[in-house]
Design a protein around this motif. Structure first.
Motif, PDB file in Angstrom:
ATOM      1  N   VAL A 195     -24.320-114.830   4.029  1.00 23.23           N
ATOM      2  CA  VAL A 195     -23.421-114.617   2.595  1.00 23.23           C
ATOM      3  C   VAL A 195     -22.487-114.853   3.058  1.00 23.23           C
ATOM      4  O   VAL A 195     -21.510-114.772   4.614  1.00 23.23           O
ATOM      5  CB  VAL A 195     -23.018-112.545   3.055  1.00 23.23           C
ATOM      6  N   ARG A 196     -21.577-115.379   2.121  1.00 21.16           N
ATOM      7  CA  ARG A 196     -20.590-116.564   2.502  1.00 21.16           C
ATOM      8  C   ARG A 196     -18.932-115.354   1.721  1.00 21.16           C
ATOM      9  O   ARG A 196     -19.574-115.713   0.349  1.00 21.16           O
ATOM     10  CB  ARG A 196     -20.800-117.997   2.409  1.00 21.16           C
ATOM     11  N   ALA A 197     -18.023-115.474   1.652  1.00 20.00           N
ATOM     12  CA  ALA A 197     -17.458-114.858   0.785  1.00 20.00           C
ATOM     13  C   ALA A 197     -16.523-115.834   0.394  1.00 20.00           C
ATOM     14  O   ALA A 197     -16.366-116.362   0.900  1.00 20.00           O
ATOM     15  CB  ALA A 197     -16.355-114.141   1.013  1.00 20.00           C
ATOM     16  N   ILE A 198     -16.171-116.239  -0.951  1.00 21.02           N
ATOM     17  CA  ILE A 198     -15.459-116.918  -2.016  1.00 21.02           C
ATOM     18  C   ILE A 198     -14.740-116.680  -2.971  1.00 21.02           C
ATOM     19  O   ILE A 198     -13.568-117.435  -2.862  1.00 21.02           O
ATOM     20  CB  ILE A 198     -16.738-117.424  -3.524  1.00 21.02           C
ATOM     21  N   GLY A 199     -14.461-115.319  -3.203  1.00 23.84           N
ATOM     22  CA  GLY A 199     -13.569-114.914  -4.278  1.00 23.84           C
ATOM     23  C   GLY A 199     -13.175-113.457  -4.159  1.00 23.84           C
ATOM     24  O   GLY A 199     -13.903-112.983  -4.340  1.00 23.84           O
ATOM     25  N   ALA A 200     -12.174-112.662  -4.389  1.00 20.31           N
ATOM     26  CA  ALA A 200     -12.452-111.528  -4.705  1.00 20.31           C
ATOM     27  C   ALA A 200     -12.716-111.175  -5.596  1.00 20.31           C
ATOM     28  O   ALA A 200     -12.475-111.155  -6.649  1.00 20.31           O
ATOM     29  CB  ALA A 200     -10.199-111.081  -3.998  1.00 20.31           C
ATOM     30  N   GLY A 201     -13.239-109.875  -4.913  1.00 18.97           N
ATOM     31  CA  GLY A 201     -13.938-109.678  -6.189  1.00 18.97           C
ATOM     32  C   GLY A 201     -15.875-108.055  -5.689  1.00 18.97           C
ATOM     33  O   GLY A 201     -15.488-108.005  -4.276  1.00 18.97           O
ATOM     34  N   ILE A 202     -16.198-107.538  -6.548  1.00 19.26           N
ATOM     35  CA  ILE A 202     -17.143-106.921  -5.938  1.00 19.26           C
ATOM     36  C   ILE A 202     -18.429-107.882  -6.488  1.00 19.26           C
ATOM     37  O   ILE A 202     -18.886-108.404  -7.539  1.00 19.26           O
ATOM     38  CB  ILE A 202     -17.495-105.861  -6.768  1.00 19.26           C
ATOM     39  N   ALA A 203     -19.744-108.581  -5.847  1.00 16.24           N
ATOM     40  CA  ALA A 203     -21.080-109.119  -5.759  1.00 16.24           C
ATOM     41  C   ALA A 203     -21.858-108.094  -5.775  1.00 16.24           C
ATOM     42  O   ALA A 203     -21.649-107.212  -4.221  1.00 16.24           O
ATOM     43  CB  ALA A 203     -21.600-110.302  -5.613  1.00 16.24           C
ATOM     44  N   THR A 204     -23.452-108.545  -6.403  1.00 16.38           N
ATOM     45  CA  THR A 204     -24.347-107.332  -6.174  1.00 16.38           C
ATOM     46  C   THR A 204     -25.307-108.467  -5.305  1.00 16.38           C
ATOM     47  O   THR A 204     -25.190-109.715  -6.495  1.00 16.38           O
ATOM     48  CB  THR A 204     -24.629-106.946  -7.156  1.00 16.38           C
ATOM     49  N   ILE A 205     -26.191-107.891  -4.576  1.00 14.07           N
ATOM     50  CA  ILE A 205     -26.694-108.987  -2.821  1.00 14.07           C
ATOM     51  C   ILE A 205     -28.077-107.782  -4.079  1.00 14.07           C
ATOM     52  O   ILE A 205     -28.482-106.792  -3.301  1.00 14.07           O
ATOM     53  CB  ILE A 205     -26.050-109.030  -1.779  1.00 14.07           C
ATOM     54  N   THR A 206     -29.248-108.783  -4.016  1.00 14.74           N
ATOM     55  CA  THR A 206     -30.233-107.936  -4.669  1.00 14.74           C
ATOM     56  C   THR A 206     -31.463-108.443  -3.824  1.00 14.74           C
ATOM     57  O   THR A 206     -31.558-110.318  -3.085  1.00 14.74           O
ATOM     58  CB  THR A 206     -30.812-108.214  -5.305  1.00 14.74           C
ATOM     59  N   ALA A 207     -31.928-107.896  -2.793  1.00 14.42           N
ATOM     60  CA  ALA A 207     -33.271-108.998  -2.196  1.00 14.42           C
ATOM     61  C   ALA A 207     -35.037-108.394  -2.678  1.00 14.42           C
ATOM     62  O   ALA A 207     -34.950-106.677  -2.982  1.00 14.42           O
ATOM     63  CB  ALA A 207     -33.357-108.268  -0.463  1.00 14.42           C
ATOM     64  N   THR A 208     -35.667-109.653  -3.214  1.00 12.93           N
ATOM     65  CA  THR A 208     -37.428-109.152  -3.526  1.00 12.93           C
ATOM     66  C   THR A 208     -37.501-109.474  -2.556  1.00 12.93           C
ATOM     67  O   THR A 208     -37.699-110.657  -2.250  1.00 12.93           O
ATOM     68  CB  THR A 208     -36.666-109.757  -4.886  1.00 12.93           C
ATOM     69  N   ALA A 209     -38.721-108.742  -3.139  1.00 13.69           N
ATOM     70  CA  ALA A 209     -39.604-109.073  -2.205  1.00 13.69           C
ATOM     71  C   ALA A 209     -40.198-109.944  -2.536  1.00 13.69           C
ATOM     72  O   ALA A 209     -40.917-110.020  -3.631  1.00 13.69           O
ATOM     73  CB  ALA A 209     -41.091-107.829  -1.731  1.00 13.69           C
ATOM     74  N   ALA A 247     -41.721-104.408  -4.544  1.00 15.25           N
ATOM     75  CA  ALA A 247     -40.263-103.558  -3.649  1.00 15.25           C
ATOM     76  C   ALA A 247     -38.603-105.196  -4.118  1.00 15.25           C
ATOM     77  O   ALA A 247     -39.062-106.245  -4.110  1.00 15.25           O
ATOM     78  CB  ALA A 247     -40.613-102.872  -2.671  1.00 15.25           C
ATOM     79  N   SER A 248     -37.539-103.699  -4.116  1.00 14.47           N
ATOM     80  CA  SER A 248     -36.287-104.676  -3.851  1.00 14.47           C
ATOM     81  C   SER A 248     -35.926-103.839  -3.943  1.00 14.47           C
ATOM     82  O   SER A 248     -35.631-102.496  -3.704  1.00 14.47           O
ATOM     83  CB  SER A 248     -36.155-105.752  -4.707  1.00 14.47           C
ATOM     84  N   ASP A 249     -34.045-103.866  -3.441  1.00 19.00           N
ATOM     85  CA  ASP A 249     -32.894-102.971  -3.118  1.00 19.00           C
ATOM     86  C   ASP A 249     -31.826-104.254  -3.783  1.00 19.00           C
ATOM     87  O   ASP A 249     -32.087-105.423  -3.029  1.00 19.00           O
ATOM     88  CB  ASP A 249     -33.446-102.758  -1.526  1.00 19.00           C
ATOM     89  N   ASP A 250     -31.156-103.641  -3.183  1.00 21.18           N
ATOM     90  CA  ASP A 250     -29.359-103.903  -3.799  1.00 21.18           C
ATOM     91  C   ASP A 250     -28.487-103.273  -2.680  1.00 21.18           C
ATOM     92  O   ASP A 250     -28.614-102.645  -2.809  1.00 21.18           O
ATOM     93  CB  ASP A 250     -28.848-104.790  -5.163  1.00 21.18           C
ATOM     94  N   CYS A 251     -27.383-104.161  -2.188  1.00 23.11           N
ATOM     95  CA  CYS A 251     -26.079-103.495  -2.390  1.00 23.11           C
ATOM     96  C   CYS A 251     -24.805-104.399  -2.911  1.00 23.11           C
ATOM     97  O   CYS A 251     -24.816-105.007  -3.595  1.00 23.11           O
ATOM     98  CB  CYS A 251     -26.723-104.228  -0.846  1.00 23.11           C
ATOM     99  N   LYS A 252     -23.637-103.296  -2.869  1.00 24.63           N
ATOM    100  CA  LYS A 252     -22.083-104.152  -2.664  1.00 24.63           C
ATOM    101  C   LYS A 252     -22.201-105.607  -1.515  1.00 24.63           C
ATOM    102  O   LYS A 252     -21.799-105.142  -0.554  1.00 24.63           O
ATOM    103  CB  LYS A 252     -21.599-103.175  -2.896  1.00 24.63           C
ATOM    104  N   VAL A 253     -21.246-106.135  -1.706  1.00 26.59           N
ATOM    105  CA  VAL A 253     -20.686-107.460  -1.486  1.00 26.59           C
ATOM    106  C   VAL A 253     -19.173-107.099  -2.158  1.00 26.59           C
ATOM    107  O   VAL A 253     -18.254-107.469  -2.702  1.00 26.59           O
ATOM    108  CB  VAL A 253     -20.828-108.547  -0.933  1.00 26.59           C
ATOM    109  N   LEU A 254     -18.012-106.579  -1.019  1.00 24.18           N
ATOM    110  CA  LEU A 254     -16.432-106.721  -1.493  1.00 24.18           C
ATOM    111  C   LEU A 254     -15.702-107.549  -0.762  1.00 24.18           C
ATOM    112  O   LEU A 254     -16.110-108.143   0.677  1.00 24.18           O
ATOM    113  CB  LEU A 254     -16.065-104.881  -0.983  1.00 24.18           C
ATOM    114  N   VAL A 255     -15.199-108.029  -1.543  1.00 27.16           N
ATOM    115  CA  VAL A 255     -14.458-109.306  -1.451  1.00 27.16           C
ATOM    116  C   VAL A 255     -12.490-109.522  -1.003  1.00 27.16           C
ATOM    117  O   VAL A 255     -12.563-108.961  -2.827  1.00 27.16           O
ATOM    118  CB  VAL A 255     -14.964-110.616  -1.449  1.00 27.16           C
ATOM    119  N   VAL A 256     -11.695-109.718  -0.450  1.00 31.08           N
ATOM    120  CA  VAL A 256     -10.491-108.982  -0.773  1.00 31.08           C
ATOM    121  C   VAL A 256      -9.829-111.033  -0.257  1.00 31.08           C
ATOM    122  O   VAL A 256     -10.497-111.418   0.996  1.00 31.08           O
ATOM    123  CB  VAL A 256      -9.919-108.858  -0.057  1.00 31.08           C
TER     124      VAL A 256
END
Length: 631
Positions: free
Chosen positions: A395-409, A414-423
């Motif tokens: 993961v590389r932070a590009i700009g301030a904000g919130i991104a949702t990262i999804t992992a799909t089998a 099966a899948s899951d997601d999480c948040k990446v918070l960037v300042v």
């Protein structure tokens, strides 16, 4: 070594295919429209279709022919030529001229007279255009009548054996009967075979009421010239991150090959993808070096699981000399890893712009639900402008904000997601966050220097930390008589600490203070809340719901609590509470407790629903503080 261009780059390249620095050669082509068209004596409308890459105008040399429209811009175009009724008693000829830049095309309209004559005969004109070195062709039919007709294609041997009438009866379909000028594209697998395109006037039930119009033709044979023999593909050496594409040609003709993600191929088509890739390598100055002959192979990184390998014989400038050969692959077909029934991203991330971190995932197989070592997933970011992720989980932070990262089998659902918070930078942590509420919220707990930090622990109303939280040596004892005599000196009419008594004011000064119970309630009402893990720490993420604030957030970690000389482990403790400035004037949440012994706060839970809620705790416990900023 060649390199595959990832899907995003390919799309951007496709958009840039206009090559503004190159002067484009003007083109003007009639499409399904014959150079001479027969029209009856009655008033009629004749469609004229063409394509051009220039602005164009259309004119007629006959007053009895009017055009609509008579000008337009580059692209596919259709003109309707309205032919007035011929009352002159003799046939007449008029011309429609289309001009695009220095090019022009003329369509002549032969109109019969009301009295008849050879030009007054109702006719069908059938024309076949075969595509070079392919098995596709286009049949177009032009009619000078409003009568309906049917047309189709059959092998000439069948026509000669059974006769036209038998072929008609076997082929005619009501839903294929048409009128006016039409065209249709056909694809056949047989080459070097003679075909008959046929048409005839008929009624709406398919009963023929006119003579057959036919045209014989032969499809081109791609094996007639070995320069255009197919280029074949194969995939080998598939690993988690790479694979080898092998190409093979039986000729010494030079060709170019590459791969593209299937989604781009399906959206834009072979020709656009070819032009985009050739344009890329020509601008890179390496196109000629990419050309190969005979057998070749190249190693590619796995950027997408569904790919298309493509190749074509071509000149040094990228001009195609053959069909663009291609083959689609799903790389998961080469993978013997188990199908996954469950996928879990280990943690979300908190990053500063420019930072990178590897994201990891856990998984269980579908067959016996055992843990899978290094489960194979496809990674995706919903906001690449905030954070990108490659297929290695980086993961590389590009700009301030919130991104949702999804992992799909790659195998299984099966899948899951999480948040990446960037300042933008670490100093931003000192700035309050505007969630569109009555107050702004701090990004960090008191005593922490990052939003995921636990910070320090305080008894309610105290501005210092303790080694032992017993409640007997604090400024506000659990004595009802004390509160009856001193309450008005400590809390206001809403039971909130006066600013002079607020521990945050003493610690931070300025416009910082403890939040009130109502401000915690406002936070819950106007923000979405999500129990999550950030940088390995459990907590709750609050994201603004109001328009203009949906990219704003605060994260409150589950920091645990302190009681007596016990300091809870945040990773195992069930919950924690963030102090408000509001005391509970009615007593505790269990019987036997005196008034003012408890104070309100926001409770964060590790399990259950909702993830956070308003609760009251004994004031002697040590808990974290998340300040607010207010005028």
């Amino acid at each position: 070594m060649k390199k595959a261009i990832i899907a995003l780059s390919a799309v951007l390249l496709l958009v840039s295919c206009a090559k503004p620095e190159v002067i484009e050669e003007p083109t003007l082509n009639l499409k399904g429209t014959l150079a001479q068209i027969a029209a009856g004596a009655e008033k009629s409308q004749i469609p004229i279709s063409f394509s051009t890459n220039q602005s164009w105008t259309a004119t007629s040399d006959a007053q009895w022919i009017s055009l609509s429209p008579d000008k337009g811009s580059a692209g596919e175009a259709n003109i309707m030529a309205t032919v007035e009724e011929n009352k002159t008693g003799k046939s007449r000829i008029g011309s429609v001229t289309i001009t695009a830049g220095q090019l022009s095309k003329t369509v002549k309209i032969n109109q019969s007279s009301a009295g008849g004559g050879s030009t007054g005969t109702e006719t069908l004109i059938i024309k076949v255009v075969t595509n070079f070195h392919t098995t596709s062709f286009t049949v177009s039919v032009t009619s000078n009548s409003q009568k309906t007709y049917f047309y189709d294609v059959v092998e000439k041997t069948v026509w000669d054996k059974d006769g036209g009438d038998a072929v008609w009866r076997n082929r005619v379909k009501k839903d294929a009967i048409c009128s006016g000028n039409t065209k249709k594209e056909y694809t056949y697998q047989k080459v070097q075979v003679e075909y008959i395109a046929f048409a005839a006037f008929c009624d709406g039930n398919g009963n023929k009421n006119g003579d057959f119009i036919t045209e014989a033709f032969v499809l081109d044979d791609t094996v007639e010239d070995d320069d255009y023999s197919p280029i074949t593909f194969s995939i080998s050496n598939v690993t988690e991150t790479s694979y080898t594409l092998k190409t093979s040609s039986s000729t010494n003709k030079q060709y170019f090959f590459d791969v593209v993600d299937k989604e781009t191929w399906d959206e834009y088509g072979a020709q656009a993808v070819w032009e985009a890739y050739v344009d890329y390598y020509i601008k890179d100055g390496s196109f000629v070096d990419q050309l190969v002959t005979g057998d070749a192979d190249c190693n590619f990184r796995i950027e997408d699981q569904e790919i298309v390998a493509f190749a074509a014989y071509c000149y040094n400038d990228g001009t195609v000399q053959s069909t663009i050969f291609f083959k689609a692959y799903n790389l998961t077909d080469f993978d013997d890893s188990p199908s996954l029934s469950w996928v879990s991203i280990d943690t979300g991330l908190l990053l500063v712009v420019g930072e990178s971190k590897i994201m990891t995932v856990s998984g269980l197989d579908e067959e016996d639900y055992e843990t899978v070592e290094d489960p194979k997933v496809k990674w995706q970011s919903n906001r690449p402008s905030v954070a990108t992720i490659d297929q290695n989980g980086n993961v590389r932070a590009i700009g301030a904000g919130i991104a949702t990262i999804t992992a799909t089998a790659l195998k299984g659902d099966a899948s899951d997601d999480c948040k990446v918070l960037v300042v933008s930078n670490a100093s931003d942590y000192k700035n309050p966050v505007d969630l569109g509420l009555s107050v702004k919220w701090a990004q960090c707990n008191i005593g922490a220097n990052r939003p995921d930090g636990y910070g320090s622990y305080y008894a309610w109303g105290e501005s210092y930390t303790r080694a032992y939280y017993d409640g007997y040596n604090g400024p506000y004892p659990n004595d009802v008589s004390f509160w009856d005599s001193h309450k008005d000196e400590i809390v206001d009419e809403d039971y909130n600490l006066y600013r002079s008594k607020d521990p945050v004011v003493q610690l931070l000064g300025g416009k910082w203070r403890l939040p009130t119970k109502k401000e915690f309630e406002e936070l819950l009402e106007n923000c979405s809340e999500e129990r999550t893990k950030i940088n390995g720490r459990l907590g709750v993420l609050y994201i603004g719901k109001k328009s203009g604030y949906t990219n704003k957030w605060i994260f409150l970690p589950n920091s645990g609590t302190c009681w007596m000389n016990y300091r809870a482990n945040p990773s195992t403790d069930d919950c924690t509470l963030y102090w408000s400035s509001t005391i509970n004037e009615k007593g505790g949440n269990s019987t036997g407790h005196a008034r003012y012994e408890f104070a309100w706060g926001l409770q964060i839970d590790r399990i259950g629903t909702p993830p956070s809620w308003i609760n009251d705790w004994e004031r002697i416990s040590g808990n974290p503080i998340r300040p607010v900023y207010s005028d």
